[in-house]
Design an enzyme around this catalytic site. Structure first.
Site, short mmCIF file in Angstrom:
data_model
loop_
_atom_site.label_atom_id
_atom_site.label_comp_id
_atom_site.label_asym_id
_atom_site.label_seq_id
_atom_site.Cartn_x
_atom_site.Cartn_y
_atom_site.Cartn_z
N ASP A 1 1.57 -11.43 5.65
CA ASP A 1 0.69 -12.64 5.99
C ASP A 1 0.38 -13.30 4.61
OD1 ASP A 1 -0.89 -10.98 4.53
OD2 ASP A 1 -2.35 -10.29 6.02
N LYS B 1 0.83 -1.11 -0.06
CA LYS B 1 -0.15 -0.01 0.08
C LYS B 1 0.90 1.57 -0.08
CE LYS B 1 -3.73 -2.11 2.73
NZ LYS B 1 -3.05 -3.14 3.80
#
Length: 645
Positions: free
Chosen positions: A104, A8
């Site tokens: 993750d 991001k």
């Protein structure tokens, strides 16, 4: 040039701030000397639509199912084409690429699929950032790993993505087309995880709807012992009319015994006294935080996730939130005094807690063996400006700080007593608790679980002063809330009926992941399958009808829980992604044969006709149980209690 691809823009900015070279901005990237940092915008790519494999599949037709791609394709998301073009240009100039997705399963997939889609063949490193503050990012940059070490994680995420596509595309088309035949005009969405979650709620709603309350009759006695008085409760034996939880369901035996008890003498037949130590709750995983925040503040799971992302990305007050871990790295222990000191600086409650912390203590929370790709949520050490935090952000931040702070408080020490008195050849039981050392407990609550009993001695005589019979009524199970549903998704083995499947599930096996559970709930709400009624999550008529019409294997958690277990195995390097996908395809063929328009039509009609049934049934049951009864002495008012059924 070294190219770092972040998940991001917020992470990209944090990385650029920690690099030497000034950070010169350009379109879609930041240049820091010989390193350029660019970013994704979440997923830039998505699984291609069925018509990308065969134009004939643009039209929904039952005779075209199942659709199973021979070679999988990805397609750019419509709003991501510009940033994908930026990365395409930069990656052609790169001598080395650093994968900086979130730590993750989805973060691994999100960036790696872009790297592979753009056909980059050079070396790829892996950057794991869980704290956006500059010193933490700088430490992460000094410890780059090889991205090859994370291939099992990527394969698990890719297998999950493809499984969701296969399951969702095929079963949604099948039941939507069947729905049209049954007279329903609209898409009937079926998902690998969302549908079993909906099934949990529908079955709970059905249990509430079908529940018939009945009264039961606890008998109490006030007993005088050598050094005080206490209240005990009759423990009737099986010769009495009892339900499956040992509750007396006829009043007459209780009234008869209560009439004989005043003045009766007996003795303390059994006495158990134990000192117990309870350690503080561990720091939070995301799901554990969602459960507590929902219970304490009434926040939805999605709201907690959004608040955590804001605390992580915007305010930089907490570490990476989408974590399934409740342990912290051992290297964080020496830094805890400083990080907690910073976190507590501008808040009176947190500062008071900090004063009571003993940093010479070490709890079991600091354990490298329990930490995987990410660790528990923790404060970064940055001082919070509470004037800029929303009320929800402040509430969630205090919870995160509290659970880490509690690791530096001693255990809760209690003295617990269980006593059994024998009076008139019957057993009466009492229990009490006194707090020896509150330890960490005042950080969580000031309420005592049960009052203490007076000092007792094994075998001492006792005498009954008063006795009475209460009339209580069983209650249906509570409807699911965000808190209880997230907890059910975390511990799905409790809701699995097949004993063989239950035995194979680990405590960590669940439905969905930390990153997806809140979204699954919101998706079910948005698609009209669930509604929120105050804090409760209830199935709509459409949601109830869909679950009734689907094969049990689609709407119960057994299969999906086993699939999640296999995905975890793939991520850990012990599973086979191809075998997992083939097993799912084999299942699809069997499930598609079970679509039935007549069954769906009947389910829709049944759901429409059951709206008024619960209130009518309960009213009738209460009317039948409403005969007048007499009470002995000063009996409390009528109460209700929840059945565990």
């Amino acid at each position: 040039m070294r190219l770092i691809i972040a998940e991001k823009p917020s992470l990209a900015r944090a990385i650029a701030d920690a690099l030497p070279g000034g950070g010169q901005r350009q379109e879609g990237a930041i240049v820091c000397g010989d390193t350029t940092v660019t970013w994704c915008l979440g997923h830039l790519l998505e699984q291609a639509a069925p018509e990308a494999y065969d134009p004939a599949d643009k039209q929904w037709r039952l005779d075209r199912l199942p659709i199973v791609p021979g070679s999988w394709k990805l397609a750019p998301r419509a709003k991501a084409r510009g940033q994908l073009a930026v990365i395409r240009k930069l990656i052609k100039q790169a001598a080395e690429v650093v994968h900086a997705g979130d730590p993750d399963r989805e973060g691994q997939l999100l960036v790696q699929e872009v790297i592979e889609y753009l056909n980059y063949r050079g070396p790829v490193s892996r950057l794991l950032v869980s704290d956006l503050n500059r010193p933490a990012v700088a430490r992460a940059l000094s410890k780059l790993a090889s991205n090859a070490d994370f291939q099992p994680l990527f394969q698990a995420a890719q297998a999950r993505s493809r499984a969701d596509w296969l399951y969702g595309i095929n079963l949604t088309r099948a039941w939507t087309l069947t729905g049209r035949q049954a007279g329903h005009d609209g898409v009937l969405s079926v998902g690998r995880v969302q549908t079993p979650v909906l099934g949990l709620i529908v079955r709970r709603d059905n249990a509430i709807r079908d529940f018939t309350p009945y009264p039961f009759y606890p008998l109490w006695v006030d007993i005088e012992v050598a050094r005080g008085r206490l209240r005990a409760w009759w423990a009737p034996t099986e010769r009495q009319p009892l339900d499956d939880q040992g509750r007396l369901v006829e009043r007459a035996p209780a009234d008869a015994l209560a009439a004989r008890l005043p003045g009766a003498e007996g003795r303390l037949a059994k006495l158990e006294q134990n000192e117990k130590r309870q350690n503080a709750p561990l720091p939070y995983s995301l799901s554990a935080l969602q459960v507590d925040a929902a219970r304490r503040f009434g926040l939805s799971a999605q709201t907690v996730l959004d608040v955590c992302q804001s605390l992580y990305e915007r305010h930089k007050l907490i570490t990476y939130p989408r974590s399934d871990c409740r342990y912290l790295p051992e290297e964080h222990l020496p830094l805890a005094r400083k990080s907690l000191g910073g976190a507590c600086r501008n808040d009176a409650t947190l500062s008071e807690w900090l004063e009571g912390a003993d940093f010479s203590l070490r709890s079991k929370a600091w354990n490298d063996k329990q930490v995987g790709a990410h660790h528990a949520l923790a404060p970064t050490g940055k001082a919070a400006d509470f004037a800029t935090l929303s009320e929800m952000e402040a509430q969630v931040f205090r919870l995160v700080v509290r659970n880490v702070m509690a690791q530096f408080y001693p255990p809760l020490r209690t003295f617990e007593v269980k006593a059994e008195f024998h009076l008139l050849d019957e057993a009466f039981r009492a229990r009490g608790q006194s707090v020896l050392d509150p330890g960490w407990k005042p950080l969580f609550t000031t309420k005592e679980d049960s009052p203490p009993l007076p000092p007792l001695t094994q075998g001492e005589p006792c005498r009954t002063r008063e006795a009475g019979v209460e009339e209580k009524e069983t209650r249906p199970p509570e409807p699911f809330t965000d808190a209880s549903l997230i907890k059910a998704m975390m511990n799905i083995g409790r809701y699995v009926e097949d004993p063989e499947v239950r035995r194979t599930l680990r405590e960590t096996d669940g439905l969905g992941t930390e990153a997806t559970r809140a979204g699954i709930i919101e998706t079910l709400v948005q698609r009209g399958y669930l509604v929120r009624k105050q804090k409760a999550l209830r199935a709509t008529k459409l949601g109830t009808a869909l679950i009734s019409a689907l094969p049990a294997a689609v709407s119960t958690p057994e299969r999906t829980a086993l699939w999640e277990q296999r995905l975890s195995g793939i991520a850990e390097g012990s599973g086979d992604a191809r075998a997992f996908q083939q097993a799912l395809i084999d299942d699809l063929y069997g499930l598609l044969k079970q679509s039935d328009a007549g069954r769906l039509r009947s389910s829709l009609q049944t759901a429409q006709g059951e709206a008024a049934a619960p209130a009518k049934r309960i009213a009738q049951a209460r009317k039948g149980a409403g005969k007048k009864t007499t009470r002995r002495k000063s009996t409390p008012a009528r109460k209700t209690t929840r059945s565990s059924s």
